[in-house]
Scaffold this motif. Sequence first.
Motif, mmCIF file in Angstrom:
data_model
loop_
_atom_site.group_PDB
_atom_site.id
_atom_site.type_symbol
_atom_site.label_atom_id
_atom_site.label_comp_id
_atom_site.label_asym_id
_atom_site.label_seq_id
_atom_site.Cartn_x
_atom_site.Cartn_y
_atom_site.Cartn_z
ATOM 1 N N PHE A 182 0.843 -1.188 0.000
ATOM 2 C CA PHE A 182 0.000 0.000 0.000
ATOM 3 C C PHE A 182 0.874 1.232 0.000
ATOM 4 C CE2 PHE A 182 0.777 -1.411 4.241
ATOM 5 C CZ PHE A 182 0.689 -0.344 5.128
ATOM 6 N N GLY A 183 0.361 2.299 -0.582
ATOM 7 C CA GLY A 183 1.138 3.524 -0.646
ATOM 8 C C GLY A 183 0.267 4.749 -0.839
ATOM 9 N N LEU A 184 0.884 5.903 -0.625
ATOM 10 C CA LEU A 184 0.234 7.191 -0.843
ATOM 11 C C LEU A 184 1.006 7.954 -1.900
ATOM 12 C CD1 LEU A 184 -0.444 8.294 2.852
ATOM 13 C CD2 LEU A 184 -2.145 7.579 1.170
ATOM 14 N N LEU A 185 0.283 8.484 -2.862
ATOM 15 C CA LEU A 185 0.892 9.237 -3.948
ATOM 16 C C LEU A 185 0.102 10.534 -4.098
ATOM 17 C CD1 LEU A 185 2.927 9.157 -6.369
ATOM 18 C CD2 LEU A 185 1.073 8.172 -7.702
ATOM 19 N N GLU A 186 0.804 11.665 -4.130
ATOM 20 C CA GLU A 186 0.081 12.927 -4.278
ATOM 21 C C GLU A 186 -0.684 12.921 -5.591
ATOM 22 O OE1 GLU A 186 1.301 17.469 -4.687
ATOM 23 O OE2 GLU A 186 1.519 16.696 -2.654
ATOM 24 N N TYR A 187 -1.967 13.205 -5.501
ATOM 25 C CA TYR A 187 -2.840 13.247 -6.674
ATOM 26 C C TYR A 187 -2.830 14.646 -7.273
ATOM 27 C CZ TYR A 187 -7.222 13.028 -9.318
ATOM 28 O OH TYR A 187 -8.178 13.094 -10.301
ATOM 29 N N LYS A 188 -3.118 15.621 -6.448
ATOM 30 C CA LYS A 188 -2.992 17.040 -6.788
ATOM 31 C C LYS A 188 -2.932 17.783 -5.467
ATOM 32 C CE LYS A 188 -7.112 16.916 -9.200
ATOM 33 N NZ LYS A 188 -8.297 17.392 -9.901
ATOM 34 N N GLU A 189 -2.672 19.065 -5.510
ATOM 35 C CA GLU A 189 -2.480 19.810 -4.271
ATOM 36 C C GLU A 189 -3.634 19.591 -3.297
ATOM 37 O OE1 GLU A 189 -1.278 24.137 -2.562
ATOM 38 O OE2 GLU A 189 -0.741 23.555 -4.591
ATOM 39 N N GLY A 190 -3.286 19.177 -2.091
ATOM 40 C CA GLY A 190 -4.260 18.963 -1.038
ATOM 41 C C GLY A 190 -4.931 17.603 -1.055
ATOM 42 N N ILE A 191 -4.674 16.817 -2.116
ATOM 43 C CA ILE A 191 -5.317 15.500 -2.257
ATOM 44 C C ILE A 191 -4.250 14.435 -2.470
ATOM 45 C CG2 ILE A 191 -6.982 14.107 -3.530
ATOM 46 C CD1 ILE A 191 -8.259 16.723 -4.518
ATOM 47 N N VAL A 192 -4.338 13.374 -1.689
ATOM 48 C CA VAL A 192 -3.412 12.259 -1.821
ATOM 49 C C VAL A 192 -4.217 11.028 -2.249
ATOM 50 C CG1 VAL A 192 -3.514 11.492 0.592
ATOM 51 C CG2 VAL A 192 -1.432 11.128 -0.733
ATOM 52 N N GLU A 193 -3.570 10.172 -3.006
ATOM 53 C CA GLU A 193 -4.232 8.986 -3.540
ATOM 54 C C GLU A 193 -3.690 7.730 -2.874
ATOM 55 O OE1 GLU A 193 -4.904 6.711 -7.830
ATOM 56 O OE2 GLU A 193 -3.645 8.493 -7.749
ATOM 57 N N ILE A 194 -4.591 6.833 -2.507
ATOM 58 C CA ILE A 194 -4.192 5.498 -2.056
ATOM 59 C C ILE A 194 -3.901 4.698 -3.310
ATOM 60 C CG2 ILE A 194 -4.971 3.351 -0.992
ATOM 61 C CD1 ILE A 194 -6.702 5.048 0.885
ATOM 62 N N ARG A 195 -2.712 4.110 -3.355
ATOM 63 C CA ARG A 195 -2.304 3.348 -4.540
ATOM 64 C C ARG A 195 -1.771 1.985 -4.144
ATOM 65 N NH1 ARG A 195 -2.314 4.683 -9.864
ATOM 66 N NH2 ARG A 195 -0.184 4.012 -10.005
ATOM 67 N N LYS A 196 -1.914 1.067 -5.046
ATOM 68 C CA LYS A 196 -1.335 -0.274 -4.930
ATOM 69 C C LYS A 196 -1.708 -0.959 -3.612
ATOM 70 C CE LYS A 196 0.833 0.726 -8.729
ATOM 71 N NZ LYS A 196 0.068 0.701 -9.929
ATOM 72 N N MET A 197 -2.963 -0.801 -3.192
ATOM 73 C CA MET A 197 -3.409 -1.449 -1.967
ATOM 74 C C MET A 197 -3.860 -2.860 -2.319
ATOM 75 S SD MET A 197 -5.868 0.011 0.968
ATOM 76 C CE MET A 197 -6.298 -0.963 2.384
ATOM 77 N N TYR A 198 -2.997 -3.821 -2.004
ATOM 78 C CA TYR A 198 -3.256 -5.227 -2.296
ATOM 79 C C TYR A 198 -3.001 -6.049 -1.045
ATOM 80 C CZ TYR A 198 -2.572 -3.678 -7.143
ATOM 81 O OH TYR A 198 -2.664 -3.018 -8.329
ATOM 82 N N LEU A 199 -3.759 -7.111 -0.902
ATOM 83 C CA LEU A 199 -3.551 -8.048 0.195
ATOM 84 C C LEU A 199 -3.906 -9.432 -0.327
ATOM 85 C CD1 LEU A 199 -2.785 -8.186 3.201
ATOM 86 C CD2 LEU A 199 -5.204 -7.896 3.747
ATOM 87 N N LEU A 200 -2.977 -10.380 -0.174
ATOM 88 C CA LEU A 200 -3.249 -11.736 -0.636
ATOM 89 C C LEU A 200 -4.516 -12.270 0.021
ATOM 90 C CD1 LEU A 200 0.320 -13.343 -0.570
ATOM 91 C CD2 LEU A 200 -0.962 -12.546 -2.555
ATOM 92 N N LYS A 201 -5.280 -13.045 -0.725
ATOM 93 C CA LYS A 201 -6.572 -13.531 -0.266
ATOM 94 C C LYS A 201 -6.476 -14.249 1.086
ATOM 95 C CE LYS A 201 -10.736 -15.556 -2.057
ATOM 96 N NZ LYS A 201 -11.422 -15.983 -3.247
#
Length: 120
Positions: free
Chosen positions: A34-53
């Motif tokens: 899981f990670g956080l990537l800046e989407y645009k000013e003031g907004i961050v995006e949750i990215r690559k959130m994976y968990l094995l079944k």
Amino acid sequence: PNATDSDLDQPEDFYRNGFFGVFKNELKEIVGTFGLLEYKEGIVEIRKMYLLKAYRRKGIGKFMMDFLMRNAKEMGYDEIMLETASPLKEAIVMYEKYGFELSKEDPHTSRCDRMYFKKL
């Protein structure tokens, strides 16, 4: 690797806010990311959130989401967003329980058909 996941070739260049793994067996096996990537000013995006079944429904996803939301707020973001796909029903239920609201905006990632936002 040449499109949506190209950021994983050099995560340190993209995920300045952090890219994390969930491990088992004393750091020998990654079971989630899981990670956080800046989407645009003031907004961050949750990215690559994976968990094995095999590791779902054990509170790990909740830990990951709590960690991301807390860190996004501590870093000064006002809003957090994510993109997902309709077949990922368990994930969508979790996002909606956390108060994420479906957006009318079109996702930017081709494999996703939903975009969610939440004010922090």
